[in-house]
Design a protein around this motif. Structure first.
Motif, PDB file in Angstrom:
ATOM      1  N   GLY A  57       6.627  21.351   3.772  1.00  0.00           N
ATOM      2  CA  GLY A  57       5.227  21.541   4.124  1.00  0.00           C
ATOM      3  C   GLY A  57       4.229  21.177   3.052  1.00  0.00           C
ATOM      4  O   GLY A  57       3.015  21.250   3.296  1.00  0.00           O
ATOM      5  N   MET A  58       4.674  20.782   1.880  1.00  0.00           N
ATOM      6  CA  MET A  58       3.762  20.425   0.801  1.00  0.00           C
ATOM      7  C   MET A  58       3.314  18.975   0.954  1.00  0.00           C
ATOM      8  O   MET A  58       4.082  18.122   1.391  1.00  0.00           O
ATOM      9  N   ARG A  59       2.074  18.707   0.607  1.00  0.00           N
ATOM     10  CA  ARG A  59       1.582  17.333   0.671  1.00  0.00           C
ATOM     11  C   ARG A  59       2.293  16.474  -0.369  1.00  0.00           C
ATOM     12  O   ARG A  59       2.613  16.929  -1.475  1.00  0.00           O
ATOM     13  N   ARG A  60       2.514  15.209  -0.007  1.00  0.00           N
ATOM     14  CA  ARG A  60       3.271  14.321  -0.897  1.00  0.00           C
ATOM     15  C   ARG A  60       2.534  14.081  -2.201  1.00  0.00           C
ATOM     16  O   ARG A  60       3.156  13.950  -3.259  1.00  0.00           O
ATOM     17  N   GLY A  61       1.216  14.012  -2.160  1.00  0.00           N
ATOM     18  CA  GLY A  61       0.474  13.821  -3.400  1.00  0.00           C
ATOM     19  C   GLY A  61       0.644  14.988  -4.354  1.00  0.00           C
ATOM     20  O   GLY A  61       0.859  14.796  -5.559  1.00  0.00           O
ATOM     21  N   VAL A  62       0.564  16.207  -3.831  1.00  0.00           N
ATOM     22  CA  VAL A  62       0.749  17.395  -4.677  1.00  0.00           C
ATOM     23  C   VAL A  62       2.185  17.473  -5.184  1.00  0.00           C
ATOM     24  O   VAL A  62       2.437  17.797  -6.358  1.00  0.00           O
ATOM     25  N   TYR A 165       1.621   6.185  -7.132  1.00  0.00           N
ATOM     26  CA  TYR A 165       1.210   5.628  -5.842  1.00  0.00           C
ATOM     27  C   TYR A 165       2.418   5.274  -4.983  1.00  0.00           C
ATOM     28  O   TYR A 165       2.405   5.505  -3.760  1.00  0.00           O
ATOM     29  N   PHE A 166       3.474   4.717  -5.590  1.00  0.00           N
ATOM     30  CA  PHE A 166       4.674   4.371  -4.825  1.00  0.00           C
ATOM     31  C   PHE A 166       5.329   5.619  -4.223  1.00  0.00           C
ATOM     32  O   PHE A 166       5.808   5.596  -3.084  1.00  0.00           O
ATOM     33  N   ALA A 167       5.367   6.713  -5.007  1.00  0.00           N
ATOM     34  CA  ALA A 167       6.020   7.926  -4.519  1.00  0.00           C
ATOM     35  C   ALA A 167       5.136   8.692  -3.537  1.00  0.00           C
ATOM     36  O   ALA A 167       5.609   9.185  -2.508  1.00  0.00           O
ATOM     37  N   ALA A 168       3.840   8.808  -3.846  1.00  0.00           N
ATOM     38  CA  ALA A 168       2.948   9.573  -2.980  1.00  0.00           C
ATOM     39  C   ALA A 168       2.698   8.870  -1.648  1.00  0.00           C
ATOM     40  O   ALA A 168       2.608   9.519  -0.604  1.00  0.00           O
ATOM     41  N   ASP A 169       2.575   7.541  -1.681  1.00  0.00           N
ATOM     42  CA  ASP A 169       2.307   6.769  -0.464  1.00  0.00           C
ATOM     43  C   ASP A 169       3.542   6.010  -0.006  1.00  0.00           C
ATOM     44  O   ASP A 169       3.430   4.910   0.543  1.00  0.00           O
ATOM     45  N   PRO A 171       5.761   6.629   2.553  1.00  0.00           N
ATOM     46  CA  PRO A 171       5.793   6.325   3.993  1.00  0.00           C
ATOM     47  C   PRO A 171       4.795   5.254   4.409  1.00  0.00           C
ATOM     48  O   PRO A 171       5.112   4.392   5.230  1.00  0.00           O
ATOM     49  N   ARG A 172       3.583   5.302   3.838  1.00  0.00           N
ATOM     50  CA  ARG A 172       2.594   4.283   4.178  1.00  0.00           C
ATOM     51  C   ARG A 172       3.027   2.904   3.690  1.00  0.00           C
ATOM     52  O   ARG A 172       2.822   1.895   4.385  1.00  0.00           O
ATOM     53  N   LEU A 173       3.643   2.853   2.514  1.00  0.00           N
ATOM     54  CA  LEU A 173       4.111   1.569   1.993  1.00  0.00           C
ATOM     55  C   LEU A 173       5.223   1.003   2.864  1.00  0.00           C
ATOM     56  O   LEU A 173       5.237  -0.203   3.168  1.00  0.00           O
ATOM     57  N   ARG A 174       6.162   1.843   3.284  1.00  0.00           N
ATOM     58  CA  ARG A 174       7.232   1.369   4.158  1.00  0.00           C
ATOM     59  C   ARG A 174       6.693   0.935   5.521  1.00  0.00           C
ATOM     60  O   ARG A 174       7.167  -0.053   6.088  1.00  0.00           O
ATOM     61  N   LEU A 190      14.633  -0.745   5.977  1.00  0.00           N
ATOM     62  CA  LEU A 190      14.681   0.708   5.801  1.00  0.00           C
ATOM     63  C   LEU A 190      16.040   1.171   5.298  1.00  0.00           C
ATOM     64  O   LEU A 190      16.136   2.107   4.498  1.00  0.00           O
ATOM     65  N   ARG A 191      17.097   0.507   5.753  1.00  0.00           N
ATOM     66  CA  ARG A 191      18.436   0.853   5.275  1.00  0.00           C
ATOM     67  C   ARG A 191      18.590   0.517   3.797  1.00  0.00           C
ATOM     68  O   ARG A 191      19.139   1.310   3.010  1.00  0.00           O
ATOM     69  N   ALA A 192      18.095  -0.654   3.400  1.00  0.00           N
ATOM     70  CA  ALA A 192      18.152  -1.029   1.988  1.00  0.00           C
ATOM     71  C   ALA A 192      17.329  -0.073   1.133  1.00  0.00           C
ATOM     72  O   ALA A 192      17.735   0.305   0.027  1.00  0.00           O
ATOM     73  N   TRP A 193      16.173   0.341   1.636  1.00  0.00           N
ATOM     74  CA  TRP A 193      15.329   1.285   0.907  1.00  0.00           C
ATOM     75  C   TRP A 193      16.055   2.618   0.717  1.00  0.00           C
ATOM     76  O   TRP A 193      16.027   3.215  -0.363  1.00  0.00           O
ATOM     77  N   GLU A 194      16.702   3.096   1.768  1.00  0.00           N
ATOM     78  CA  GLU A 194      17.426   4.359   1.686  1.00  0.00           C
ATOM     79  C   GLU A 194      18.584   4.275   0.692  1.00  0.00           C
ATOM     80  O   GLU A 194      18.825   5.207  -0.082  1.00  0.00           O
ATOM     81  N   ILE A 195      19.306   3.155   0.703  1.00  0.00           N
ATOM     82  CA  ILE A 195      20.409   2.975  -0.248  1.00  0.00           C
ATOM     83  C   ILE A 195      19.876   2.951  -1.677  1.00  0.00           C
ATOM     84  O   ILE A 195      20.462   3.558  -2.595  1.00  0.00           O
TER      85      ILE A 195
END
Length: 385
Positions: A57-62, A165-169, A171-174, A190-195
């Motif tokens: 439930g926490m915001r990704r930026g926080v 920015y890569f970590a907080a955003d 989902p938007r980047l993907r 998405l599979r490569a990203w997950e790996i």
């Protein structure tokens, strides 16, 4: 002259000019590209922690800010501890330097029958030309050192901003990346990203766990020997030995050996022996168990990837080489078709004995010899195959 020739020449010149412009831009931006690459791998490393906090439930930026704040506090605490340790040790060595110098001068006088004194040695050193030249060069290089430090701080700030920015955003980047690809390619990306997230995070977390175990083991040894600053030295050994590939263990063990030598020369030998023994235990027992489910790559492949990464991108390549190769290996392993290996002793490295080979081919030779000879129409004889 054909009508298409002028247009072809103009097109060729334009393509050549674009190529040269691209090469120039790449060389100008290579520093920024390396910083973005480091930031991307750092974002992949903290993605599991950020994802877990965001799932609650926490915001990704926080969540990203809290993770980076914890990393910053850890790094600052380590630097402060190590800096205070080194400062105190340097002050102690400066205070004891006259005694060391007197002992060396007395040994020289007794061995070579000379009559040196500490005052004469100090005057000759202070009035020497090389010392004055060194002081002048150091004074002129203060601005260069300051510029280097400021440049390094700016690079660290750039890396942290991009990784934030890569970590907080994430989902938007993907989503933006998948929006320009067909559905079939979206699943592969998405599979490569997950790996990549699994392998990079697993690599760093397994290294952190091994750094903790290594630090505790060396702390116990240094406390038993009575070496000063045992906690800071243990943290130094744990981090440097795990996050500097190949030679990190020996670089990490040099500082505890030096401080142990100031207490007792034999303590340095004990520290060296413990470092060597623990390195073998880590390589053959601890590391295979911890990395079997995260970055299970062959040690030779890991060593070669570190060398290749160092040759291509220096220290940055050495740090990201192993998670990058593990990601590539895992991604290719999902698409390379594998077959069942035949049950053959040669697979296990056992060569067949000569008697077994002769026993196998002896019946075929016997059958060949027992076949009758047939006459050919021209009167000759031939043996049937």
């Amino acid at each position: 002259m054909p009508r298409w020739l002028p247009r072809a020449m103009v097109l060729a010149l334009a393509l050549y000019a674009c190529f040269q412009l691209g090469v120039w831009a790449f060389h100008q931006l290579i520093g920024l590209l390396l910083n973005i690459l480091i930031a991307f791998f750092l974002a992949l490393a903290i993605e599991p922690a950020v994802g877990r906090m965001a799932a609650r439930g926490m915001r990704r930026g926080v969540a990203t800010f809290l993770v980076f704040f914890g990393i910053l506090i850890s790094v600052v605490g380590f630097v402060v501890m190590l800096g205070s340790m080194l400062a105190d040790q340097i002050l102690a060595m400066v205070d004891e330097f006259p005694k060391y110098l007197d002992s060396v001068i007395n040994w020289i006088n007794s061995t070579f029958k000379t009559e040196l004194s500490r005052v004469e040695v100090q005057d000759s050193v202070l009035k020497s030309d090389w010392l004055q030249q060194y002081v002048q060069n150091s004074a002129s290089g203060v601005l260069d050192v300051s510029a280097t430090v400021l440049g390094g701080l700016f690079k660290l700030l750039t890396i942290f901003l991009f990784s934030f920015y890569f970590a907080a955003d994430g989902p938007r980047l993907r989503r933006a990346l998948c929006s320009v690809l067909p559905p079939a390619k979206q699943a592969e990306v998405l599979r490569a990203w997950e790996i990549a997230v699994d392998k990079t995070g697993g690599y760093l977390y397994s290294r952190g766990l091994m750094a903790l175990i290594s630090g505790v083991a060396h702390f116990v040894l240094l406390e038993i020997l009575g070496v000063p600053y045992a906690p800071a030295l243990a943290i130094w050994v744990g981090l440097v030995s795990q996050f500097i590939p190949t030679i990190g263990t020996y670089l990490a063990g040099a500082l505890p050996m030096l401080l142990a030598f100031t207490v007792n020369p034999w303590y340095a030998v004990w520290v060296l022996g413990f470092v060597v023994v623990y390195q073998q235990f880590e390589n053959y027992v601890l590391q295979p168990k911890l990395t079997s489910k995260t970055v299970d790559i062959h040690p030779a492949v890991a060593f070669g990837s570190v060398i290749a990464g160092t040759a291509l991108m220096g220290a940055v390549g050495a740090l990201i080489a192993i998670p990058a190769v593990a990601t590539l290996q895992a991604f290719l392993g999902a698409y390379v078709k594998r077959y069942t290996v035949a049950d053959d002793a040669r697979v296990q490295g056992h060569r067949r004995r000569r008697r077994q080979l002769l026993r196998r081919f002896r019946p075929a030779v016997a059958v060949r010899r027992d076949r009758p000879e047939t006459a050919e129409p021209n009167g000759g004889l031939s043996t049937a195959d």
